[in-house]
Structures are given as structure tokens and as C-alpha cells.
Design a protein around this motif. Structure first.
Motif, PDB file in Angstrom:
ATOM      1  N   GLN A   3       0.843  -1.188   0.000  1.00  0.00           N
ATOM      2  CA  GLN A   3       0.000   0.000   0.000  1.00  0.00           C
ATOM      3  C   GLN A   3       0.879   1.239   0.000  1.00  0.00           C
ATOM      4  O   GLN A   3       1.894   1.290   0.693  1.00  0.00           O
ATOM      5  CB  GLN A   3      -0.933   0.007   1.200  1.00  0.00           C
ATOM      6  N   VAL A   5       0.779   5.617   0.054  1.00  0.00           N
ATOM      7  CA  VAL A   5       0.002   6.818   0.334  1.00  0.00           C
ATOM      8  C   VAL A   5       0.882   8.035   0.130  1.00  0.00           C
ATOM      9  O   VAL A   5       1.892   8.206   0.819  1.00  0.00           O
ATOM     10  CB  VAL A   5      -0.567   6.807   1.763  1.00  0.00           C
ATOM     11  N   SER A   7       1.600  12.226   0.043  1.00  0.00           N
ATOM     12  CA  SER A   7       1.210  13.445   0.725  1.00  0.00           C
ATOM     13  C   SER A   7       2.179  14.558   0.329  1.00  0.00           C
ATOM     14  O   SER A   7       3.254  14.298  -0.200  1.00  0.00           O
ATOM     15  CB  SER A   7       1.188  13.266   2.242  1.00  0.00           C
ATOM     16  N   CYS A  22       5.915   9.562   0.237  1.00  0.00           N
ATOM     17  CA  CYS A  22       5.203   8.321  -0.045  1.00  0.00           C
ATOM     18  C   CYS A  22       5.425   7.387   1.130  1.00  0.00           C
ATOM     19  O   CYS A  22       6.563   6.991   1.398  1.00  0.00           O
ATOM     20  CB  CYS A  22       5.706   7.697  -1.343  1.00  0.00           C
ATOM     21  N   GLY A 110      -0.399   4.442  -5.496  1.00  0.00           N
ATOM     22  CA  GLY A 110      -1.169   5.293  -4.623  1.00  0.00           C
ATOM     23  C   GLY A 110      -2.239   6.025  -5.407  1.00  0.00           C
ATOM     24  O   GLY A 110      -2.324   5.919  -6.636  1.00  0.00           O
ATOM     25  N   THR A 113      -1.344  12.758  -5.432  1.00  0.00           N
ATOM     26  CA  THR A 113      -1.452  14.048  -4.775  1.00  0.00           C
ATOM     27  C   THR A 113      -1.222  15.132  -5.827  1.00  0.00           C
ATOM     28  O   THR A 113      -0.345  15.003  -6.682  1.00  0.00           O
ATOM     29  CB  THR A 113      -0.457  14.170  -3.593  1.00  0.00           C
TER      30      THR A 113
END
Length: 119
Positions: A3, A5, A7, A22, A110, A113
């Protein structure tokens, strides 16, 4: 299951800097290469950087070379994209992606962003 993510996106003026992060879970950075891709409206997705597993060696695409760098924190399982001297044409959705090897098509992604470079 790996996973990812992202930002750190946002609005920045031309010439400014941003650092994207990340956060990786479900796997470690000695197992997975982590890359950054971007996609601007109406344009194809393009690879920006990649860090290889184990060695941590970095690839940076020629169109951002000298302005962007990528690095990683293996303790916290994070990968960073440092973007300096940003230009309006850098505006895009930025994605981090993972796989065993750096390539143009990674297995895990992901949700992205958004980076907007504008005055």
C-alpha cells in the motif's frame, strides 16, 4: 499487499519548492522499488524518478534532472520527492508506485497528490 500513500501536494509559486512523501506499508524498501510518476491533464503519464530496492540507487528523468531528487528512509518506510525550482509545466497529479524493479509499468499505485505551480 503493498500500500502506498502520497502526501505533500499543494499550490506553489513558480521557482518554489515542494517535498512529496510516499508512505509504504505491506512491504519493505529492500524488497520493492519505489517510483514517482506524474500525469498532467490531457497528457500521458510519465515516470519522474525511481529508487531501486536494496541498493537504493536513484533514477531521475532527464526533463527534471537537476531540479528534482528522490530519497528514502528505510527505517520509516518512506520515499520522498524533493522538487526545486518548480515550473508551471510541472503541474500534475503525482503518484508513487511500487514493484520489484523500476519500470514504466508498476504493479502497485497510490491515489496521487495534486501539485499546482502557479502565481
Amino acid at each position: 499487499q503493498l500500500q502506498l500513500v502520497e502526501s505533500g501536494g499543494g499550490l506553489v509559486q513558480p521557482g518554489g519548492s515542494l517535498r512529496l512523501s510516499c508512505t509504504v506499508s505491506g512491504g519493505t524498501l529492500d524488497t520493492y522499488a519505489i517510483s514517482w510518476f506524474r500525469q498532467a491533464p490531457g497528457k500521458d503519464r510519465e515516470e519522474v524518478t525511481c529508487i531501486s530496492r536494496r541498493s537504493g540507487s536513484a533514477y531521475v528523468a532527464e526533463f527534471v534532472r537537476g531540479r528534482f531528487t528522490t530519497s528514502r528512509d528505510t527505517v520509516n518506510n518512506m520515499v520522498f520527492l524533493q522538487m526545486n525550482n518548480l515550473k508551471p509545466e510541472d503541474s500534475a497529479v503525482y503518484y508513487c508506485a511500487g514493484d520489484y524493479f523500476c519500470s514504466s509499468s508498476m504493479d502497485y499505485w497510490g491515489v496521487g497528490t495534486t501539485v499546482t505551480v502557479s502565481s
